[in-house]
Structure formats: structure tokens, C-alpha cells
Design an enzyme around this catalytic site. Structure first.
Site, PDB file in Angstrom:
ATOM      1  N   SER A  56       0.693  -1.230   0.129  1.00 39.91           N
ATOM      2  CA  SER A  56       0.030  -0.092   0.041  1.00 39.91           C
ATOM      3  C   SER A  56       0.707   1.195   0.099  1.00 39.91           C
ATOM      4  O   SER A  56       1.807   1.290   0.454  1.00 39.91           O
ATOM      5  CB  SER A  56      -0.908  -0.041   1.147  1.00 39.91           C
ATOM      6  OG  SER A  56      -1.843  -0.882   1.211  1.00 39.91           O
TER       7      SER A  56
HETATM    8  N1  SAH Z   1      -1.375  -4.545   3.948  1.00 39.98           N
HETATM    9  C1  SAH Z   1      -0.583  -4.816   2.760  1.00 39.98           C
HETATM   10  C2  SAH Z   1      -1.252  -4.534   1.557  1.00 39.98           C
HETATM   11  C3  SAH Z   1      -1.797  -5.687   0.734  1.00 39.98           C
HETATM   12  S1  SAH Z   1      -2.581  -5.615  -0.708  1.00 39.98           S
HETATM   13  C4  SAH Z   1       0.581  -4.334   2.993  1.00 39.98           C
HETATM   14  O1  SAH Z   1       0.772  -3.539   3.921  1.00 39.98           O
HETATM   15  O2  SAH Z   1       1.391  -4.588   1.759  1.00 39.98           O
HETATM   16  C5  SAH Z   1      -3.906  -6.789  -0.176  1.00 39.98           C
HETATM   17  C6  SAH Z   1      -3.726  -8.295   0.260  1.00 39.98           C
HETATM   18  O3  SAH Z   1      -5.014  -8.633   0.868  1.00 39.98           O
HETATM   19  C7  SAH Z   1      -3.147  -9.201  -0.832  1.00 39.98           C
HETATM   20  O4  SAH Z   1      -1.736  -9.587  -0.351  1.00 39.98           O
HETATM   21  C8  SAH Z   1      -4.247 -10.307  -1.095  1.00 39.98           C
HETATM   22  O5  SAH Z   1      -3.620 -11.387  -1.260  1.00 39.98           O
HETATM   23  C9  SAH Z   1      -4.733 -10.008   0.477  1.00 39.98           C
HETATM   24  N2  SAH Z   1      -6.270 -10.416   0.449  1.00 39.98           N
HETATM   25  C10 SAH Z   1      -7.241 -10.304  -0.594  1.00 39.98           C
HETATM   26  N3  SAH Z   1      -8.446 -11.221   0.026  1.00 39.98           N
HETATM   27  C11 SAH Z   1      -7.953 -11.668   1.192  1.00 39.98           C
HETATM   28  C12 SAH Z   1      -8.812 -12.536   2.120  1.00 39.98           C
HETATM   29  N4  SAH Z   1     -10.040 -12.495   2.085  1.00 39.98           N
HETATM   30  N5  SAH Z   1      -8.176 -12.789   3.379  1.00 39.98           N
HETATM   31  C13 SAH Z   1      -6.937 -12.333   3.566  1.00 39.98           C
HETATM   32  N6  SAH Z   1      -6.087 -11.624   2.730  1.00 39.98           N
HETATM   33  C14 SAH Z   1      -6.824 -11.319   1.533  1.00 39.98           C
END
Ligand code: SAH
Length: 217
Positions: free
Chosen positions: A67
Site C-alpha cells: 500500500s
Molecule cells: N497490507 C498490505 C497491502 C496488501 S494488498 C501491505 O502492507 O503491503 C492486499 C492483500 O490482501 C493481498 O496480499 C491479498 O492477497 C490479500 N487478500 C485479499 N483477500 C483476502 C482475504 N479474503 N483474506 C486475507 N487476505 C486477503
């Protein structure tokens, strides 16, 4: 194995990034301090260590993103983290957001649905710095019922709707920050569970996250 180096140059770039985030409207000094302390370049490929300190999102493995620093700061500020609070994060991704929360001395539980991303974090030596940060492979729609209830919940993927099980896992007085919407843009919402169990909702700015998906992969 990667060797991590946090030089004065990196620290200087991080200080500048912190000031950019402040100018965009983040005022919570504890959040800004955490952004200034966590070496974001460790969470990206070493070829990108300059870009790591620009205020933008960036691709990581498995078509996911780390992010944007402003977005991380924005969600963290809305959560109003206090030391020792129990926080659940949905969407570990690069683990940058989770590390910012751990840096603020919260007890962090983070869930990722993609095995490969989960495995990368298992071998990521920097994260050993945070004994207060625990990783789970699972579906965020289910939350972590055995570890709940939580003081705060943060969802870092675009939720098509508010997952009812996450609302259940909030303590009375607890808060959840979650971007909701299908399509390219989501609204940042903050839900508060009142002592009597009623939920109030506040609406904030628009953001653009990768989608929250059902099941594990
Ligand atoms: N917080 C992260 C941003 C991640 S992007 C950071 O600091 O880098 C969103 C993430 O959510 C992705 O890795 C994706 O695989 C995950 N994601 C999507 N749906 C999800 C779910 N139902 N449960 C857990 N993770 C999920």
C-alpha cells in the site's frame, strides 16, 4: 538470503517521506514516528530502494501491492492505536502495514489468503524484530475467531461488503477501518461497535485497493 541495510541515505529519504505524508494531512505523531522508523525498502525488491520512499503503492509478488505510505498512515490514524491493543489485519501482503502497527506496540494478528505471500513473510528476517506480530494463512472473511475479540480491525483489501464475522469479532467499543466498494474505487469506512452492540458508521475518503477475495489460494 537477502542482507538488509538501513543506511543514513535511507533514513533521510524516510524522513522526507514522513514530511510528505504529514503535509497530506496525517497529524498523529505516533503514526508519523512509525512511518519514520519502519524501513519500507526492506519490504520491496532491493532494486527499488529509492522508489520505496516515494509516496506510492508498488507491485509485490502474486500480483499484489504494498500500500501507498499515505494510505497506510491514513488507515492507521483512523484506527487510533494504543499500546497493547489487539489488532486484526486482513491482507498481510508485504507485511509493511502490519509492521507499522507492531512498531506502535499493538498486538498484531494478520491474515493472508495467498500461501506464497504468507511463506515469504515466514522467511523475512526483519519481522523477527516484532514478537508482537503474528502471521496466519487463511480467509479474512472468516477472521480469527479463536484469537478474538479484537480492539481494532483493519482491512487492507477492497471489501465488496462488510464481512459479518469481522463485526462479530470486534470488542464492544472496538473499531474497524475498511475500504468498501466494488470496482476501482472504494470508500473508507470506520465502524464503531457501541457497548450495546449497535454499529455506527463514519465515511471518509476514496481509495483504490486490490480486491478482497473469498477462500485461500
Ligand atoms: N497490507 C498490505 C497491502 C496488501 S494488498 C501491505 O502492507 O503491503 C492486499 C492483500 O490482501 C493481498 O496480499 C491479498 O492477497 C490479500 N487478500 C485479499 N483477500 C483476502 C482475504 N479474503 N483474506 C486475507 N487476505 C486477503
Amino acid at each position: 538470503m537477502r542482507l538488509f541495510e538501513d543506511t543514513y541515505r535511507h533514513k533521510g529519504m524516510r524522513k522526507q517521506l514522513t514530511e510528505i505524508v504529514r503535509k497530506k494531512g496525517i497529524s498523529d505523531e505516533r503514526v508519523l514516528e512509525a512511518i519514520a522508523n519502519v524501513p519500507r525498502h526492506f519490504f520491496m525488491d532491493s532494486a527499488f530502494d529509492k522508489i520505496a520512499y516515494e509516496d506510492r503503492a508498488f507491485p509485490i509478488a502474486e500480483e499484489q501491492t504494498i500500500s501507498q505510505p499515505y494510505t497506510v498512515a491514513y488507515q492507521t490514524q483512523l484506527l487510533d492505536i494504543k499500546p497493547y491493543e489487539k489488532i486484526l489485519e486482513i491482507g498481510t501482503g508485504s507485511a509493511y502495514q502490519a509492521s507499522v502497527l507492531a512498531e506502535m506496540e499493538a498486538q498484531v494478528f494478520t491474515i493472508e489468503r495467498q500461501r506464497k505471500l504468507f511463506d515469504i513473510n515466514k522467511d523475512f528476517s526483519y519481522l523477527k524484530k516484532y514478537p508482537n506480530l503474528k502471521f496466519f494463512f487463511g480467509d479474512g472473511f472468516e477472521g480469527l475467531p479463536t484469537y478474538g475479540p479484537f480492539d481494532k480491525i483493519i482491512v487492507t483489501a477492497a471489501a465488496p461488503f462488510i464481512p459479518p464475522k469481522l463485526v462479530e469479532q470486534l470488542k464492544p467499543g472496538g473499531k474497524m477501518v475498511i475500504p468498501v466498494g466494488e470496482g476501482n474505487v472504494q470508500r473508507m469506512l470506520r465502524l464503531t461497535k457501541q457497548k450495546d452492540g449497535l454499529i455506527t458508521e463514519e465515511v471518509f475518503d476514496n481509495f483504490s485497493f486490490v480486491p478482497m477475495m473469498e477462500g485461500r489460494n
